[in-house]
Design an enzyme around this catalytic site. Structure first.
Site, PDB file in Angstrom:
ATOM      1  N   ASP A   1     -31.294  11.837  63.209  1.00 60.61           N
ATOM      2  CA  ASP A   1     -31.085  10.400  63.359  1.00 60.61           C
ATOM      3  C   ASP A   1     -30.130   9.960  62.242  1.00 60.61           C
ATOM      4  OD1 ASP A   1     -31.148   7.662  63.258  1.00 60.61           O
ATOM      5  OD2 ASP A   1     -33.338   7.479  63.332  1.00 60.61           O
TER       6      ASP A   1
ATOM      7  N   PHE B   1     -37.796   6.074  59.468  1.00 59.08           N
ATOM      8  CA  PHE B   1     -37.628   4.906  60.337  1.00 59.08           C
ATOM      9  C   PHE B   1     -36.709   5.294  61.490  1.00 59.08           C
ATOM     10  CE2 PHE B   1     -35.718   0.999  61.922  1.00 59.08           C
ATOM     11  CZ  PHE B   1     -36.856   0.237  62.149  1.00 59.08           C
TER      12      PHE B   1
ATOM     13  N   LYS C   1     -25.180   1.540  64.427  1.00 55.48           N
ATOM     14  CA  LYS C   1     -24.720   0.748  63.278  1.00 55.48           C
ATOM     15  C   LYS C   1     -23.197   0.745  63.093  1.00 55.48           C
ATOM     16  CE  LYS C   1     -29.058   0.746  60.626  1.00 55.48           C
ATOM     17  NZ  LYS C   1     -29.431  -0.644  60.472  1.00 55.48           N
TER      18      LYS C   1
HETATM   19  C1  LIG Z   1     -32.299   5.733  60.642  1.00 55.34           C
HETATM   20  C2  LIG Z   1     -32.443   4.609  61.623  1.00 55.34           C
HETATM   21  N1  LIG Z   1     -32.762   4.889  62.905  1.00 55.34           N
HETATM   22  C3  LIG Z   1     -32.884   3.924  63.820  1.00 55.34           C
HETATM   23  C4  LIG Z   1     -32.706   2.603  63.487  1.00 55.34           C
HETATM   24  C5  LIG Z   1     -32.876   1.540  64.537  1.00 55.34           C
HETATM   25  O1  LIG Z   1     -31.635   1.044  64.897  1.00 55.34           O
HETATM   26  P1  LIG Z   1     -31.526  -0.334  65.712  1.00 55.34           P
HETATM   27  O2  LIG Z   1     -32.056  -1.398  64.831  1.00 55.34           O
HETATM   28  O3  LIG Z   1     -30.057  -0.447  66.017  1.00 55.34           O
HETATM   29  O4  LIG Z   1     -32.339  -0.159  66.949  1.00 55.34           O
HETATM   30  C6  LIG Z   1     -32.370   2.260  62.168  1.00 55.34           C
HETATM   31  C7  LIG Z   1     -32.200   0.856  61.776  1.00 55.34           C
HETATM   32  O5  LIG Z   1     -32.259   0.486  60.647  1.00 55.34           O
HETATM   33  C8  LIG Z   1     -32.240   3.291  61.219  1.00 55.34           C
HETATM   34  O6  LIG Z   1     -31.939   3.020  59.940  1.00 55.34           O
END
Ligand SMILES: Cc1ncc(COP(=O)(O)O)c(C=O)c1O
Length: 387
Positions: free
Chosen positions: A213, A127, A242
């Protein structure tokens, strides 16, 4: 009738107040928050030092734009680069935007190499966000459904399988590999210890960028400040969000070496990105990590939770797997025995906030959780699974 678009389906509860691991709803009922606003309020709700930082900065200056230098942003970049062994930072407002910056860096890297159709390898079940580029990068047909045409320049490979990546070594269009060190939304999937090192070696061999990520696994959640620090490696690009702001919206795309030189004037930007307020708060988050020995607590509580879950649930027929890294916790469930679709509501009725992803319970409790609070949490989880 709500005037809100229907893209969320919130549980029927509204919270009015939060302190530490606890939320109070508008009727005064208290809930244990084992999700931390999906891994955001890692230092707990309304941490006094963060609240103080917000008050003080809001009395000085909120926003000026990136058309002028921003002192707190420069200071935060220095501290993050030192902590992550990176060279430069671009600040965004969210995780998806941090990943967008990483994808744009990979595109510019491709231009330099004379590659016209650059492709990034990402993992199945990953994700990376909900923007068009990041949902295309995401390895989930559920997230992508309805949004075609997707950006086709992503190839999704099996996670935790270096051969699946290595087999693309002859493909001249590949420019980068983008991974979560621990897959969060997939239900806390922890790869084998050497996986990231092996992928990094393949990237080096092929002159590909290695993008991590750590939007969810970063900022102490895994028991290290960054999950990749369990391995002896530095990525080319590292994305955070986050927990970096503990509730104020900030993301960061950090880069090293050549990758850090890709974004030049005019190639990328954000009106709000890295404004004085969010950067001051993120600096305070880093202060709290140092002053309050947060990582020590994460590791102590992680061991305790792991032992307690195994002691109490390993023999439970409904539980297929217990996965714990720091305070990222996945409990795999057998859907033939337990109806996962009912668990969120059942937990709520027991004043517990959790997440269900696929057939796993995912817990991301605040990193400041105490042993007594772990005991409360474990009791509620056992009750939920055995109900
Ligand atoms: C690993 C990862 N990358 C990207 C995101 C996306 O982040 P945002 O919701 O702040 O755009 C998330 C959100 O849960 C995530 O867990």
């Amino acid at each position: 009738m709500s005037n809100l678009m229907s893209n969320y389906s919130p549980l029927d509860v509204t919270f009015a107040k939060g302190r530490g691991c606890w939320l109070t709803d508008t009727s005064g009922k208290r809930y244990f928050d084992a999700l931390s606003g999906v891994g955001v309020v890692n230092l707990g709700h309304c941490h006094p030092k963060i609240t103080q930082s917000i008050i003080e900065q809001s009395q000085e200056l909120l926003h000026t734009s990136n058309w002028y230098r921003i002192g707190h942003q420069e200071e935060l970049a220095v501290r993050l680069c030192k902590l992550a062994n990176m060279d430069k930072v671009f600040f965004s407002n969210s995780g998806a935007e941090a990943n967008e910056a990483a994808i744009k860096i990979a595109r510019l890297f491709a231009r330099q190499k004379g590659i016209d159709i650059p492709v990034i390898l990402t993992a199945k079940e990953s994700f990376h966000g909900r923007t068009m580029a990041t949902l295309s990068a995401t390895g989930s047909s559920k997230v992508q459904a309805g949004f075609s045409p997707l950006m086709s320049e992503f190839i999704h490979v099996d996670f935790d399988d270096v051969d699946a990546i290595n087999q693309y070594s002859d493909n001249k269009n590949i420019v980068a590999v983008m991974l979560e060190p621990i897959q969060g939304e997939a239900g806390v999937i922890i790869p084998q210890q050497d996986y990231l090192n092996e992928v990094k070696a393949v990237c080096e061999k092929n002159d590909w960028l290695f993008i991590l990520d750590e939007v969810q696994s970063g900022m102490g959640r895994s028991g290290k400040l960054f999950a990749h620090q369990y391995n002896d490696l530095t990525p080319d690009v590292l994305c955070l969000a986050k927990g970096l702001g503990n509730g104020v919206p900030i993301g960061a795309c950090l880069a090293k070496g050549r990758a850090a030189e890709m974004l030049i004037a005019g190639t990328h930007g954000s009106t709000f990105g890295g404004n004085p307020l969010v950067c001051k708060v993120a600096l305070s988050v880093l202060d709290v990590f140092e002053e309050d020995a947060i990582l020590e607590n994460v590791n102590a509580m992680s061991d305790y939770i792991n032992n307690q879950l195994k002691k109490n649930l390993e023999d439970c027929s409904a539980v297929t797997q217990i996965r714990v890294k720091g305070l990222m916790i996945g409990i795999g469930l057998d859907e033939n025995i337990i109806d996962c679709t009912q668990l969120l509501q059942k937990a709520l009725e027991d004043e517990l906030l959790i997440n269900i992803t696929g057939n796993s319970i995912r817990l991301l409790p605040p990193l400041i959780i105490t042993q007594q609070e772990v005991d409360i949490l474990i009791k509620k989880i056992i009750k939920l699974i055995n109900a």
